[in-house]
Motif scaffolding. Structure first.
Motif, PDB file in Angstrom:
ATOM      1  N   THR A   1     134.620  72.633  41.226  1.00  0.00           N
ATOM      2  CA  THR A   1     133.191  72.585  41.569  1.00  0.00           C
ATOM      3  C   THR A   1     132.283  72.828  40.356  1.00  0.00           C
ATOM      4  OG1 THR A   1     133.278  74.886  42.255  1.00  0.00           O
ATOM      5  CG2 THR A   1     133.454  73.242  44.007  1.00  0.00           C
ATOM      6  N   GLU A   2     132.886  72.878  39.181  1.00  0.00           N
ATOM      7  CA  GLU A   2     132.062  73.064  37.981  1.00  0.00           C
ATOM      8  C   GLU A   2     131.151  71.863  37.772  1.00  0.00           C
ATOM      9  OE1 GLU A   2     133.690  74.762  34.233  1.00  0.00           O
ATOM     10  OE2 GLU A   2     135.534  74.656  35.373  1.00  0.00           O
ATOM     11  N   ARG A   3     129.995  72.142  37.169  1.00  0.00           N
ATOM     12  CA  ARG A   3     129.032  71.067  36.895  1.00  0.00           C
ATOM     13  C   ARG A   3     128.653  71.055  35.428  1.00  0.00           C
ATOM     14  NH1 ARG A   3     124.382  72.558  39.722  1.00  0.00           N
ATOM     15  NH2 ARG A   3     125.321  74.487  40.445  1.00  0.00           N
ATOM     16  N   LEU A   4     128.398  69.872  34.914  1.00  0.00           N
ATOM     17  CA  LEU A   4     127.890  69.744  33.555  1.00  0.00           C
ATOM     18  C   LEU A   4     126.382  69.950  33.608  1.00  0.00           C
ATOM     19  CD1 LEU A   4     130.695  68.344  33.282  1.00  0.00           C
ATOM     20  CD2 LEU A   4     129.648  66.788  31.660  1.00  0.00           C
ATOM     21  N   PRO A   5     125.766  70.408  32.494  1.00  0.00           N
ATOM     22  CA  PRO A   5     124.306  70.583  32.541  1.00  0.00           C
ATOM     23  C   PRO A   5     123.605  69.263  32.852  1.00  0.00           C
ATOM     24  CG  PRO A   5     125.154  70.970  30.322  1.00  0.00           C
ATOM     25  CD  PRO A   5     126.332  70.796  31.202  1.00  0.00           C
ATOM     26  N   GLY A   6     122.548  69.354  33.655  1.00  0.00           N
ATOM     27  CA  GLY A   6     121.909  68.139  34.163  1.00  0.00           C
ATOM     28  C   GLY A   6     120.848  67.541  33.265  1.00  0.00           C
ATOM     29  N   TRP A   7     120.444  68.268  32.211  1.00  0.00           N
ATOM     30  CA  TRP A   7     119.332  67.753  31.411  1.00  0.00           C
ATOM     31  C   TRP A   7     119.787  66.838  30.274  1.00  0.00           C
ATOM     32  CZ3 TRP A   7     120.926  72.826  31.407  1.00  0.00           C
ATOM     33  CH2 TRP A   7     121.401  73.343  30.219  1.00  0.00           C
TER      34      TRP A   7
ATOM     35  N   HIS B   1     126.630  65.693  26.313  1.00  0.00           N
ATOM     36  CA  HIS B   1     127.216  67.018  26.543  1.00  0.00           C
ATOM     37  C   HIS B   1     128.633  67.074  25.983  1.00  0.00           C
ATOM     38  CE1 HIS B   1     128.436  70.748  28.346  1.00  0.00           C
ATOM     39  NE2 HIS B   1     129.436  70.127  28.938  1.00  0.00           N
TER      40      HIS B   1
ATOM     41  N   ARG C   1     128.716  67.469  22.272  1.00  0.00           N
ATOM     42  CA  ARG C   1     128.381  68.822  21.826  1.00  0.00           C
ATOM     43  C   ARG C   1     129.495  69.815  22.181  1.00  0.00           C
ATOM     44  NH1 ARG C   1     122.272  69.447  24.116  1.00  0.00           N
ATOM     45  NH2 ARG C   1     121.366  67.647  23.129  1.00  0.00           N
ATOM     46  N   ALA C   2     130.295  69.448  23.207  1.00  0.00           N
ATOM     47  CA  ALA C   2     131.288  70.403  23.708  1.00  0.00           C
ATOM     48  C   ALA C   2     132.588  70.391  22.921  1.00  0.00           C
ATOM     49  CB  ALA C   2     131.589  70.101  25.177  1.00  0.00           C
TER      50      ALA C   2
ATOM     51  N   LYS D   1     123.538  60.804  33.801  1.00  0.00           N
ATOM     52  CA  LYS D   1     123.454  62.239  34.045  1.00  0.00           C
ATOM     53  C   LYS D   1     124.554  62.627  35.044  1.00  0.00           C
ATOM     54  CE  LYS D   1     119.700  63.286  31.655  1.00  0.00           C
ATOM     55  NZ  LYS D   1     118.326  63.378  32.091  1.00  0.00           N
TER      56      LYS D   1
ATOM     57  N   PHE E   1     124.697  64.496  37.677  1.00  0.00           N
ATOM     58  CA  PHE E   1     124.460  64.487  39.126  1.00  0.00           C
ATOM     59  C   PHE E   1     124.463  63.079  39.725  1.00  0.00           C
ATOM     60  CE2 PHE E   1     120.383  64.876  36.962  1.00  0.00           C
ATOM     61  CZ  PHE E   1     119.672  63.803  37.484  1.00  0.00           C
ATOM     62  N   ARG E   2     124.462  62.065  38.866  1.00  0.00           N
ATOM     63  CA  ARG E   2     124.510  60.686  39.374  1.00  0.00           C
ATOM     64  C   ARG E   2     125.954  60.190  39.565  1.00  0.00           C
ATOM     65  NH1 ARG E   2     119.504  59.728  40.000  1.00  0.00           N
ATOM     66  NH2 ARG E   2     117.966  59.932  38.348  1.00  0.00           N
TER      67      ARG E   2
ATOM     68  N   ARG F   1     136.053  67.720  29.056  1.00  0.00           N
ATOM     69  CA  ARG F   1     135.497  68.669  28.081  1.00  0.00           C
ATOM     70  C   ARG F   1     136.441  69.830  27.802  1.00  0.00           C
ATOM     71  NH1 ARG F   1     130.584  71.824  31.167  1.00  0.00           N
ATOM     72  NH2 ARG F   1     131.691  72.263  33.097  1.00  0.00           N
ATOM     73  N   TYR F   2     137.288  70.169  28.791  1.00  0.00           N
ATOM     74  CA  TYR F   2     138.266  71.237  28.549  1.00  0.00           C
ATOM     75  C   TYR F   2     139.406  70.749  27.660  1.00  0.00           C
ATOM     76  CZ  TYR F   2     136.158  74.568  31.733  1.00  0.00           C
ATOM     77  OH  TYR F   2     135.291  75.465  32.304  1.00  0.00           O
TER      78      TYR F   2
ATOM     79  N   ASP G   1     128.781  77.799  38.410  1.00  0.00           N
ATOM     80  CA  ASP G   1     129.445  76.494  38.269  1.00  0.00           C
ATOM     81  C   ASP G   1     129.055  75.773  36.979  1.00  0.00           C
ATOM     82  OD1 ASP G   1     130.755  76.908  40.587  1.00  0.00           O
ATOM     83  OD2 ASP G   1     129.549  75.552  41.812  1.00  0.00           O
ATOM     84  N   VAL G   2     127.899  76.080  36.423  1.00  0.00           N
ATOM     85  CA  VAL G   2     127.492  75.439  35.164  1.00  0.00           C
ATOM     86  C   VAL G   2     127.810  76.351  33.977  1.00  0.00           C
ATOM     87  CG1 VAL G   2     125.578  74.358  33.912  1.00  0.00           C
ATOM     88  CG2 VAL G   2     125.625  74.254  36.395  1.00  0.00           C
TER      89      VAL G   2
ATOM     90  N   PHE H   1     131.855  77.135  31.974  1.00  0.00           N
ATOM     91  CA  PHE H   1     132.418  76.460  30.792  1.00  0.00           C
ATOM     92  C   PHE H   1     131.886  77.087  29.500  1.00  0.00           C
ATOM     93  CE2 PHE H   1     131.768  73.315  27.437  1.00  0.00           C
ATOM     94  CZ  PHE H   1     133.074  72.943  27.177  1.00  0.00           C
TER      95      PHE H   1
ATOM     96  N   ARG I   1     130.187  79.774  24.230  1.00  0.00           N
ATOM     97  CA  ARG I   1     128.957  79.079  23.826  1.00  0.00           C
ATOM     98  C   ARG I   1     127.728  79.508  24.632  1.00  0.00           C
ATOM     99  NH1 ARG I   1     132.624  74.471  23.816  1.00  0.00           N
ATOM    100  NH2 ARG I   1     132.789  73.598  21.723  1.00  0.00           N
TER     101      ARG I   1
ATOM    102  N   PHE J   1     116.653  75.041  34.699  1.00  0.00           N
ATOM    103  CA  PHE J   1     116.909  73.677  35.182  1.00  0.00           C
ATOM    104  C   PHE J   1     117.437  73.684  36.618  1.00  0.00           C
ATOM    105  CE2 PHE J   1     119.414  69.893  35.851  1.00  0.00           C
ATOM    106  CZ  PHE J   1     118.533  68.907  35.439  1.00  0.00           C
ATOM    107  N   GLU J   2     118.355  74.604  36.874  1.00  0.00           N
ATOM    108  CA  GLU J   2     118.963  74.647  38.205  1.00  0.00           C
ATOM    109  C   GLU J   2     117.989  75.160  39.278  1.00  0.00           C
ATOM    110  OE1 GLU J   2     122.108  73.653  39.170  1.00  0.00           O
ATOM    111  OE2 GLU J   2     122.384  72.833  37.162  1.00  0.00           O
TER     112      GLU J   2
ATOM    113  N   LEU K   1     113.018  65.126  33.233  1.00  0.00           N
ATOM    114  CA  LEU K   1     114.314  65.771  33.026  1.00  0.00           C
ATOM    115  C   LEU K   1     115.433  65.061  33.788  1.00  0.00           C
ATOM    116  CD1 LEU K   1     113.331  69.538  33.123  1.00  0.00           C
ATOM    117  CD2 LEU K   1     114.265  68.328  31.177  1.00  0.00           C
TER     118      LEU K   1
END
Lengths: 243, 245
Positions: A75-81, A87, A90-91, A117, A119-120, A133-134, B143-144, B147, B153, B165-166, B243
């Motif tokens: 359920t991990e998420r990448l940053p949305g911005w 990402h 950078r990771a 992005k 979330f899409r 990324r891991y 969840d964000v 990592f 980091r 943002f969230e 954003l």
């Protein structure tokens, strides 16, 4: 390289009985290992104890020759911005190269979504982007907690083969899944948490096929089926169920 | 739409007022007739609109100051250290004091000029902003963040960026809501002691028992508050759209 849990006891609330009591586990060589058990048996908790994210109330987790333990979950998420590609760029850890990243992006089927992005993305794409990324980090042990839960079966098999052969000889891969067939097929050893007991005191260890090709070797299909049966029985033995 | 809603509510209020006047038989001195109110609103609009605009500008400055101040305090109070706990406790305790009780102190020290109006506007919308920003800044988005934490980091900047943002929708709502409070704060300050702004006009009208002028003030205050709220909401939508693009 070794990680062992020595007589660890853990419970979430003091008033409740322990979830684990004097539990032991030992992994002493690199390779692909799995943790199997039915929902709610404590797989993720055990994974977090091994990763050092939770502390056992009794006992120790001892690591020899292991400095970096990473745990990823579905359920991990990448940053949305930022876009997925940005990402991931950078990771990348200093020791991994952009070449490795491009390789994993391609092999994990993410080339078409790097400009989007997070979330899409579809659920499966999200799982793959998270895992990618891991894979470009420095780790001695990677714990994957149902990290491919939403990925289709052919892709999952491809990704598991890829990470097994890419990292399996120098790192410990600790895979948690509900898919008993892939667990049995890819793992060197499967640790099963029996379901139905209030407190787990022992894990059941079962040898897996360690990725040996079931089509090439005679009788492998039968061995796989036998292993699957053993794992399912072990997981549900406290219920006294006949599989 | 928001503007239309306000106008509907305002004119319903006028109708109610006029209904009471003619129903009970109150004099023109107590409740002025509709045409007197209408005349003030239309023909003497400058007497109300310019002070309202003046109040709005002070409220906007106070609001901005409160956002900055609340963000800075929430940033330092978000952790689990002793200093963070102290700042958090102080923030919770201080907000229990009614601003109107503190306002005389502000006027004693700063006089009845711009500084007092600005400070009271800031204080009034600062506390709700602080409590909400504290909640947003100190609540991990596991969840964000997981990592970043695992790979070493997660610096303060990344942590705050993730949490803002969230919680973008929540932030926009909170900032929008506090914009009305800033307007209220400025009017309270002007009403208590200042010599400018729509609050001062209301005070003068009160001393003259001029209900028509007070009703006209209410209309222009409502218009300015609604316009500001619309502006803040549009800005929030624009930022979110950029954003998410």
């Amino acid at each position: 390289m070794e990680i062992s849990a020595k007589d660890i006891s853990f419970g979430y609330e003091e008033t409740q009985p322990y979830l684990f009591n004097d539990l032991c586990l030992k992994i002493s060589s690199p390779g692909f290992y799995s943790l199997f058990g039915f929902s709610g048996c404590g797989k993720s908790t055990l994974a977090r104890l091994l990763a050092g994210l939770l502390k056992p109330q009794k006992g120790f987790v001892i690591k020899k020759g292991i400095t970096n333990v990473l745990l990823c979950y579905n359920t991990e998420r990448l940053p949305g911005w930022v876009s997925v590609g940005e990402h991931l760029d950078r990771a990348v850890s200093p020791k991994s190269s952009k070449k490795d990243l491009r390789y994993f992006i391609s092999e994990l089927g993410l080339s078409s979504v790097v400009d989007q992005k997070f979330f899409r993305l579809s659920m499966g794409q999200k799982n793959r982007a998270n895992l990618a990324r891991y894979l470009v980090q420095d780790f001695d042990m990677l714990i994957c907690d149902e990290v491919l839960a939403n990925v289709d079966e052919p892709s999952r098999n491809h990704i598991l083969s890829l990470i097994k052969y890419r990292f399996g000889h120098h790192a410990i891969l600790f895979y948690i899944s509900h898919n008993v067939e892939e667990v049995c097929f890819f793992s060197k050893k499967i640790f099963v948490i029996p379901t139905g007991k209030e407190t787990v005191e022992d894990l059941i260890e079962i040898d897996g096929l360690d990725g040996r090709d079931k089509k090439k070797e005679k009788g492998r299909q039968e061995i796989l089926h036998e292993t699957i049966l053993k794992v399912l029985k072990a997981a549900s033995y406290a219920y006294g169920q006949e599989i | 739409m928001r503007l239309l809603q306000f106008l509907v509510i305002f004119f319903t209020f006028i109708l109610f007022l006029e209904g009471v006047k003619y129903g009970v038989g109150f004099s023109d001195y107590l409740i002025p007739p509709f045409f007197e109110i209408y005349g003030l609103i239309i023909h003497k609009w400058k007497d109300f609109f310019i002070p309202s605009l003046n109040t709005l500008l002070v409220a906007m400055a106070g609001h901005l100051l409160a956002i900055l101040l609340a963000a800075i305090v929430a940033f330092f109070a978000r952790g689990g250290s002793m200093l963070s706990n102290l700042v958090r406790t102080a923030a919770y305790n201080l907000q229990a004091y009614p601003v109107v009780a503190i306002a005389p102190l502000v006027f004693i020290f700063l006089g009845d000029g711009l500084a007092s109006r600005l400070l009271i506007a800031t204080i009034i919308c600062y506390f709700p902003l602080l409590l909400n920003l504290l909640g947003i800044f100190s609540e991990p988005v596991e969840d964000v963040e997981h990592f970043f934490r695992q790979t070493g980091r997660l610096d303060s900047r990344t942590e705050i960026t993730i949490r803002i943002f969230e919680n973008l929708d929540k932030m926009i709502t909170v900032i929008g809501g506090s914009s009305t409070l800033a307007m209220v704060g400025t009017i309270v300050a002007e009403f208590l002691a200042a010599t400018m702004g729509i609050g001062y006009v209301i005070r003068k009208a009160l001393y003259q028992n001029n209900l028509a002028a007070i009703v006209a003030c209410l209309l222009y205050i409502g218009l300015c508050s609604s316009l500001y709220l619309i502006g803040v909401e549009l800005l929030g939508k624009f930022i979110k759209k950029r954003l998410m693009a």
